[in-house]
Each structure stands twice: as C-alpha cells, then as structure tokens.
Write an enzyme that holds these catalytic residues in place. Structure first.
Site, PDB file in Angstrom:
ATOM      1  CB  ALA A  99      -1.000   0.303   1.355  1.00  0.00           C
ATOM      2  CB  CYS A 100       3.699   2.560   2.148  1.00  0.00           C
ATOM      3  SG  CYS A 100       5.027   0.847   1.649  1.00  0.00           S
TER       4      CYS A 100
END
Length: 126
Positions: A66-67
C-alpha cells in the site's frame, strides 16, 4: 469491531487456502500471524505482477504494498521482509472489507487461479 476482524481474518485465510489449493508456488508476503485481518499479500512464482494485474481487471487488487501504490519499482517494504525483486514484482495485494462475502472470495480464488495458470502456460510456451 472484534467480530468483524475475526470475520475478515477467516475470509483472508479462506482466500489464501483456496489459492494454495489450486496453484503451486503461492507465497504469502510477510506472515499470517502478524497481519491485519483484511489484508492478504501474495506472490505467484513464474508470473509478472503487472500482467497479472491487467488480466484481473474485474478484481480490485493492487501490486506492491500500500505504501508503494503508483510506483512501478518493487516495494521497499516487500524487499525489507525478504522478497526478492522478482518475487516482489510478481505480487498482488487483496484488501477485504465490510461488504466482502464468502462468494466474493470464492470468485477471486477461481478468477486468480485461472489467470495465473494461463499466464504460466504462456511463459513456458514462449
């Protein structure tokens, strides 16, 4: 909230078991013990992540972590937990939510298994 966490964790585990039951060389990135219940991040040996993502256009999945969303580079998070660049590049992330049902999970298992098998056949015949 605890009940929802248990429900999502059970769906996540069903998803992983279904994928491993239908495909060889499926690896969880990270551990299942120390993971949010609504998240499953897996790698498929012999498959390129972008090709998989494109072929799964009818499923809401992401490559990388996600990052690292939006980046084409392998996720630094995946590399930090031991995933090689090849493995990090052949990974997809499933996010489960309040509306996710068992039939959604079964659909995803069927769809991902079919697509991964087809991509692997293409790779070996090329």
């Amino acid at each position: 909230m605890a009940d929802e966490g248990r429900r999502l964790g059970a769906l996540r585990d069903h998803l992983f078991a279904g994928l491993r039951g239908r495909l060889q060389d499926v690896r969880v990135n990270g551990t299942l013990e120390h993971r949010l219940p609504h998240n499953l991040h897996v790698s498929f040996d012999g498959v390129e992540g972008e090709a998989l993502l494109m072929a799964l256009g009818d499923l809401a999945v992401s490559t990388g972590s996600a990052c690292a969303s939006g980046s084409q580079a392998p996720s630094h998070v995946l590399q930090a937990i031991g995933a090689t660049s090849d493995r990090a590049g052949a990974s997809i992330r499933f996010g489960l939510g309040r509306t996710t049902s068992l039939s959604d999970i079964d659909f995803a298992v069927d769809r991902v298994s079919t697509v991964v098998a087809a991509l692997r056949r293409q790779t070996t015949s090329a």
